[in-house]
Design a protein around this motif. Structure first.
Motif, short mmCIF file in Angstrom:
data_model
loop_
_atom_site.label_atom_id
_atom_site.label_comp_id
_atom_site.label_asym_id
_atom_site.label_seq_id
_atom_site.Cartn_x
_atom_site.Cartn_y
_atom_site.Cartn_z
N LEU A 68 1.56 24.48 56.17
CA LEU A 68 0.70 24.08 55.21
C LEU A 68 -0.70 23.82 55.60
CD1 LEU A 68 -0.06 23.65 52.09
CD2 LEU A 68 0.40 21.38 52.45
N THR A 69 -1.65 24.89 55.13
CA THR A 69 -3.02 24.54 55.53
C THR A 69 -3.93 23.83 54.52
OG1 THR A 69 -2.86 26.63 56.85
CG2 THR A 69 -5.18 25.93 56.52
N LEU A 70 -4.48 22.72 54.84
CA LEU A 70 -5.23 22.05 54.06
C LEU A 70 -6.80 22.08 54.28
CD1 LEU A 70 -3.23 18.94 54.14
CD2 LEU A 70 -3.27 20.59 52.25
N HIS A 71 -7.60 23.13 53.49
CA HIS A 71 -8.78 23.29 53.56
C HIS A 71 -9.67 22.00 53.13
CE1 HIS A 71 -8.64 27.50 55.23
NE2 HIS A 71 -7.10 27.53 54.40
N LEU A 72 -10.67 21.81 53.66
CA LEU A 72 -11.54 20.78 53.23
C LEU A 72 -12.19 20.79 51.98
CD1 LEU A 72 -13.36 19.57 56.64
CD2 LEU A 72 -11.56 18.74 55.56
N GLY A 73 -12.53 22.14 51.73
CA GLY A 73 -13.18 22.18 50.18
C GLY A 73 -12.07 21.78 49.26
N MET A 74 -10.93 22.49 49.30
CA MET A 74 -9.89 22.29 48.37
C MET A 74 -9.58 20.70 48.14
SD MET A 74 -7.26 25.50 49.64
CE MET A 74 -5.92 24.51 48.83
N ILE A 75 -9.49 20.21 49.31
CA ILE A 75 -9.26 18.50 49.42
C ILE A 75 -10.35 17.95 48.64
CG2 ILE A 75 -8.98 16.50 50.80
CD1 ILE A 75 -7.89 18.19 52.85
N TYR B 121 -18.25 23.93 48.25
CA TYR B 121 -16.81 23.97 48.43
C TYR B 121 -16.30 25.14 49.51
CZ TYR B 121 -16.17 20.52 44.80
OH TYR B 121 -16.43 19.22 44.09
N GLN B 122 -16.87 26.20 49.10
CA GLN B 122 -16.56 27.47 50.11
C GLN B 122 -16.83 27.05 51.70
OE1 GLN B 122 -18.74 30.64 48.21
NE2 GLN B 122 -17.45 31.07 46.51
N HIS B 123 -18.05 26.54 51.67
CA HIS B 123 -18.50 26.22 53.16
C HIS B 123 -17.27 25.31 53.71
CE1 HIS B 123 -20.91 25.60 56.65
NE2 HIS B 123 -20.61 24.15 56.45
N LEU B 124 -16.98 24.36 53.14
CA LEU B 124 -15.91 23.24 53.47
C LEU B 124 -14.53 23.86 53.72
CD1 LEU B 124 -16.57 20.11 51.22
CD2 LEU B 124 -17.16 20.42 53.44
N ASN B 125 -14.26 24.93 52.75
CA ASN B 125 -13.18 25.72 53.01
C ASN B 125 -13.01 26.47 54.25
OD1 ASN B 125 -11.46 24.93 50.83
ND2 ASN B 125 -12.37 26.28 49.43
N ALA C 199 -6.54 19.81 59.94
CA ALA C 199 -6.44 19.95 61.42
C ALA C 199 -7.62 20.08 62.30
CB ALA C 199 -5.45 21.04 61.57
N ASP C 200 -8.74 20.91 61.73
CA ASP C 200 -9.80 20.93 62.48
C ASP C 200 -10.56 19.72 62.76
OD1 ASP C 200 -9.51 23.76 62.47
OD2 ASP C 200 -10.93 23.96 60.82
N MET C 201 -10.39 18.82 61.57
CA MET C 201 -11.16 17.65 61.75
C MET C 201 -10.25 16.59 62.43
SD MET C 201 -13.64 17.91 59.90
CE MET C 201 -13.74 19.67 60.57
#
Length: 79
Positions: free
Chosen positions: A2-9, A47-51, A56-58
Motif C-alpha cells: 500500500l502506497t500512502l501519498h502525503l496529499g491523500m493523507i 495536494y498534488q504537490h504533496l502526492n 515511506a519517503d518521510m
C-alpha cells in the motif's frame, strides 16, 4: 504494498473543507468574486504537490532511526 501519498493523507485528515466559506459572512462580492475558485485551485495543487511524496519517503534516513526508537519506547510503555 500500500502506497500512502502525503496529499491523500492530509486531505483525508482535513476533509474537503474550503479555505474560505463565502456563505458564513455577508460579503458584497457574492457571485462576483473569483477568490474562492482561486483558493480551491491552489488547494488542489497543494495536494498534488504533496502526492509526489509518500509516507515511506518521510521515514527514510535519520528519521527512520528516531521513529523506530519512538515506537520501541511506546511499545515498552504500552503492552
Amino acid at each position: 504494498t500500500l502506497t500512502l501519498h502525503l496529499g491523500m493523507i492530509v486531505q483525508a485528515l482535513e476533509g474537503d473543507k474550503q479555505l474560505i466559506d463565502c456563505e458564513k459572512a455577508v460579503c458584497a462580492l457574492v457571485n462576483r468574486c473569483e477568490l474562492q475558485n482561486v483558493l480551491a485551485s491552489a488547494l488542489q495543487h497543494f495536494y498534488q504537490h504533496l502526492n509526489q511524496y509518500t509516507l515511506a519517503d518521510m521515514v527514510q534516513g535519520p528519521a527512520a532511526v528516531i521513529i523506530t526508537q519512538m515506537h520501541r519506547n511506546w511499545m515498552g510503555n504500552n503492552p
